[in-house]
Design a protein around this motif. Structure first.
Motif, PDB file in Angstrom:
ATOM      1  N   TRP A 149     -11.587   4.472   1.926  1.00 54.41           N
ATOM      2  CA  TRP A 149     -11.102   5.673   1.238  1.00 54.41           C
ATOM      3  C   TRP A 149      -9.601   5.845   1.393  1.00 54.41           C
ATOM      4  N   LEU A 150      -9.088   5.593   2.584  1.00 52.66           N
ATOM      5  CA  LEU A 150      -7.647   5.732   2.791  1.00 52.66           C
ATOM      6  C   LEU A 150      -6.872   4.695   1.994  1.00 52.66           C
ATOM      7  N   ASN A 151      -7.421   3.507   1.869  1.00 53.67           N
ATOM      8  CA  ASN A 151      -6.773   2.465   1.096  1.00 53.67           C
ATOM      9  C   ASN A 151      -6.720   2.850  -0.383  1.00 53.67           C
ATOM     10  N   LEU A 152      -7.801   3.434  -0.875  1.00 48.94           N
ATOM     11  CA  LEU A 152      -7.821   3.886  -2.270  1.00 48.94           C
ATOM     12  C   LEU A 152      -6.777   4.982  -2.497  1.00 48.94           C
ATOM     13  N   ALA A 153      -6.713   5.942  -1.588  1.00 50.82           N
ATOM     14  CA  ALA A 153      -5.717   7.014  -1.718  1.00 50.82           C
ATOM     15  C   ALA A 153      -4.302   6.451  -1.592  1.00 50.82           C
ATOM     16  N   ALA A 154      -4.110   5.522  -0.668  1.00 54.31           N
ATOM     17  CA  ALA A 154      -2.791   4.913  -0.492  1.00 54.31           C
ATOM     18  C   ALA A 154      -2.376   4.129  -1.736  1.00 54.31           C
TER      19      ALA A 154
ATOM     20  N   GLU B 187      -4.023  -4.966  -6.794  1.00 50.06           N
ATOM     21  CA  GLU B 187      -2.729  -5.327  -6.217  1.00 50.06           C
ATOM     22  C   GLU B 187      -2.126  -4.182  -5.406  1.00 50.06           C
ATOM     23  N   MET B 188      -2.533  -2.942  -5.719  1.00 55.16           N
ATOM     24  CA  MET B 188      -2.019  -1.782  -5.004  1.00 55.16           C
ATOM     25  C   MET B 188      -2.693  -1.601  -3.640  1.00 55.16           C
ATOM     26  N   LEU B 189      -3.781  -2.300  -3.404  1.00 56.02           N
ATOM     27  CA  LEU B 189      -4.497  -2.182  -2.130  1.00 56.02           C
ATOM     28  C   LEU B 189      -3.825  -3.083  -1.093  1.00 56.02           C
ATOM     29  N   THR B 190      -2.775  -2.580  -0.527  1.00 54.32           N
ATOM     30  CA  THR B 190      -2.020  -3.349   0.459  1.00 54.32           C
ATOM     31  C   THR B 190      -2.614  -3.142   1.834  1.00 54.32           C
ATOM     32  N   PRO B 191      -2.915  -4.221   2.546  1.00 57.22           N
ATOM     33  CA  PRO B 191      -3.445  -4.045   3.900  1.00 57.22           C
ATOM     34  C   PRO B 191      -2.444  -3.330   4.800  1.00 57.22           C
TER      35      PRO B 191
ATOM     36  N   ARG C 289       1.465   9.007   0.611  1.00 60.38           N
ATOM     37  CA  ARG C 289       2.131   8.600   1.866  1.00 60.38           C
ATOM     38  C   ARG C 289       1.322   8.962   3.102  1.00 60.38           C
ATOM     39  N   LEU C 290       0.707  10.128   3.103  1.00 65.01           N
ATOM     40  CA  LEU C 290      -0.093  10.534   4.257  1.00 65.01           C
ATOM     41  C   LEU C 290      -1.296   9.602   4.425  1.00 65.01           C
ATOM     42  N   ALA C 291      -1.894   9.206   3.311  1.00 60.46           N
ATOM     43  CA  ALA C 291      -3.021   8.259   3.379  1.00 60.46           C
ATOM     44  C   ALA C 291      -2.559   6.929   3.964  1.00 60.46           C
ATOM     45  N   LYS C 292      -1.367   6.494   3.633  1.00 58.48           N
ATOM     46  CA  LYS C 292      -0.836   5.237   4.188  1.00 58.48           C
ATOM     47  C   LYS C 292      -0.705   5.342   5.702  1.00 58.48           C
TER      48      LYS C 292
ATOM     49  N   ALA D 235     -15.474  14.501  -5.612  1.00 56.86           N
ATOM     50  CA  ALA D 235     -14.120  14.406  -6.170  1.00 56.86           C
ATOM     51  C   ALA D 235     -13.531  13.010  -5.948  1.00 56.86           C
ATOM     52  N   GLY D 236     -13.754  12.450  -4.763  1.00 52.54           N
ATOM     53  CA  GLY D 236     -13.232  11.119  -4.450  1.00 52.54           C
ATOM     54  C   GLY D 236     -13.797  10.051  -5.360  1.00 52.54           C
ATOM     55  N   GLU D 237     -15.080  10.168  -5.693  1.00 52.04           N
ATOM     56  CA  GLU D 237     -15.707   9.213  -6.603  1.00 52.04           C
ATOM     57  C   GLU D 237     -15.076   9.268  -7.992  1.00 52.04           C
ATOM     58  N   GLN D 238     -14.446  10.389  -8.320  1.00 50.71           N
ATOM     59  CA  GLN D 238     -13.756  10.513  -9.603  1.00 50.71           C
ATOM     60  C   GLN D 238     -12.300  10.052  -9.514  1.00 50.71           C
ATOM     61  N   GLY D 239     -11.896   9.597  -8.333  1.00 51.89           N
ATOM     62  CA  GLY D 239     -10.531   9.103  -8.161  1.00 51.89           C
ATOM     63  C   GLY D 239      -9.532  10.138  -7.693  1.00 51.89           C
ATOM     64  N   HIS D 240      -9.995  11.279  -7.211  1.00 48.71           N
ATOM     65  CA  HIS D 240      -9.090  12.329  -6.734  1.00 48.71           C
ATOM     66  C   HIS D 240      -8.452  11.878  -5.418  1.00 48.71           C
ATOM     67  N   THR D 241      -7.162  11.683  -5.432  1.00 48.38           N
ATOM     68  CA  THR D 241      -6.435  11.100  -4.299  1.00 48.38           C
ATOM     69  C   THR D 241      -6.553  11.922  -3.019  1.00 48.38           C
ATOM     70  N   VAL D 242      -6.347  13.222  -3.099  1.00 45.73           N
ATOM     71  CA  VAL D 242      -6.402  14.058  -1.895  1.00 45.73           C
ATOM     72  C   VAL D 242      -7.812  14.028  -1.305  1.00 45.73           C
ATOM     73  N   ALA D 243      -8.819  14.071  -2.167  1.00 42.38           N
ATOM     74  CA  ALA D 243     -10.207  13.996  -1.693  1.00 42.38           C
ATOM     75  C   ALA D 243     -10.447  12.656  -0.996  1.00 42.38           C
TER      76      ALA D 243
END
Length: 172
Positions: free
Chosen positions: A109-114, A163-167, A119-122, A77-85
């Motif tokens: 993975w957390l950076n991708l979800a964030a 640009e959304m991948l904020t450290p 918010r939880l991934a952040k 699921a994560g490879e398909q871009g599913h945020t929760v996964a």
């Protein structure tokens, strides 16, 4: 792992049937049939069902608890871009559940979800970053950026997503 909002696509009819059978919505509760249809949808590549099946394995809900199978389905699921996964994969790699501990992969993975405004991934990403060196964080950033580039339809799309991948931590 915590459940949360889902991103990336509509619920499939099979996923909806799975939930209806699980909860008894409009029909009698039938957890065995719910699991059957959830597996069917997951095996057909439906990210929503893959995430649901992973959650069932991680929690031991209707199946034997199995963190390795949870990671397997969250990866699909994560490879398909599913945020929760993606968030749950980050947590699993950080904690070493079902996979060896790997802070760089967790951070990726957390950076991708964030980057999808989870918010939880952040918060998880910040926790992971506290355990990492600068070079590990940079490597996690790079891997997330490469992941986006591989899946972006064009260069402009990849640059916007990057640009959304904020450290999590800014170094002087």
């Amino acid at each position: 792992m915590a459940k949360g909002g889902r991103a990336g696509g509509e619920n499939s009819p099979i996923s909806v049937i799975c939930v209806m059978l699980e909860k008894g919505i409009g029909t009698a509760k039938d957890p065995k049939q719910a699991l059957f249809w959830c597996r069917q949808a997951a095996q057909q590549g439906i990210a929503e069902a893959q995430e649901e099946l992973a959650d069932r394995y991680q929690m031991g809900r209707g199946v034997a608890k199995d963190d390795k199978l949870a990671v397997h389905w969250w990866l699909k699921a994560g490879e398909q871009g599913h945020t929760v996964a993606q968030r749950n994969l980050g947590a699993m790699y950080f904690l070493g559940y079902g996979v060896p501990k790997d802070y760089v992969t967790a951070y990726m993975w957390l950076n991708l979800a964030a980057s999808n405004r989870d918010r939880l991934a952040k918060r998880w990403r910040e926790t992971v970053a506290k355990e990492m060196t600068r070079s590990q964080i940079a490597k996690g950033q790079q891997r997330a950026s490469e992941w986006l580039e591989q899946r972006a339809g064009n260069r402009h799309e990849a640059e916007g997503a990057r640009e959304m991948l904020t450290p999590a931590i800014r170094f002087p």
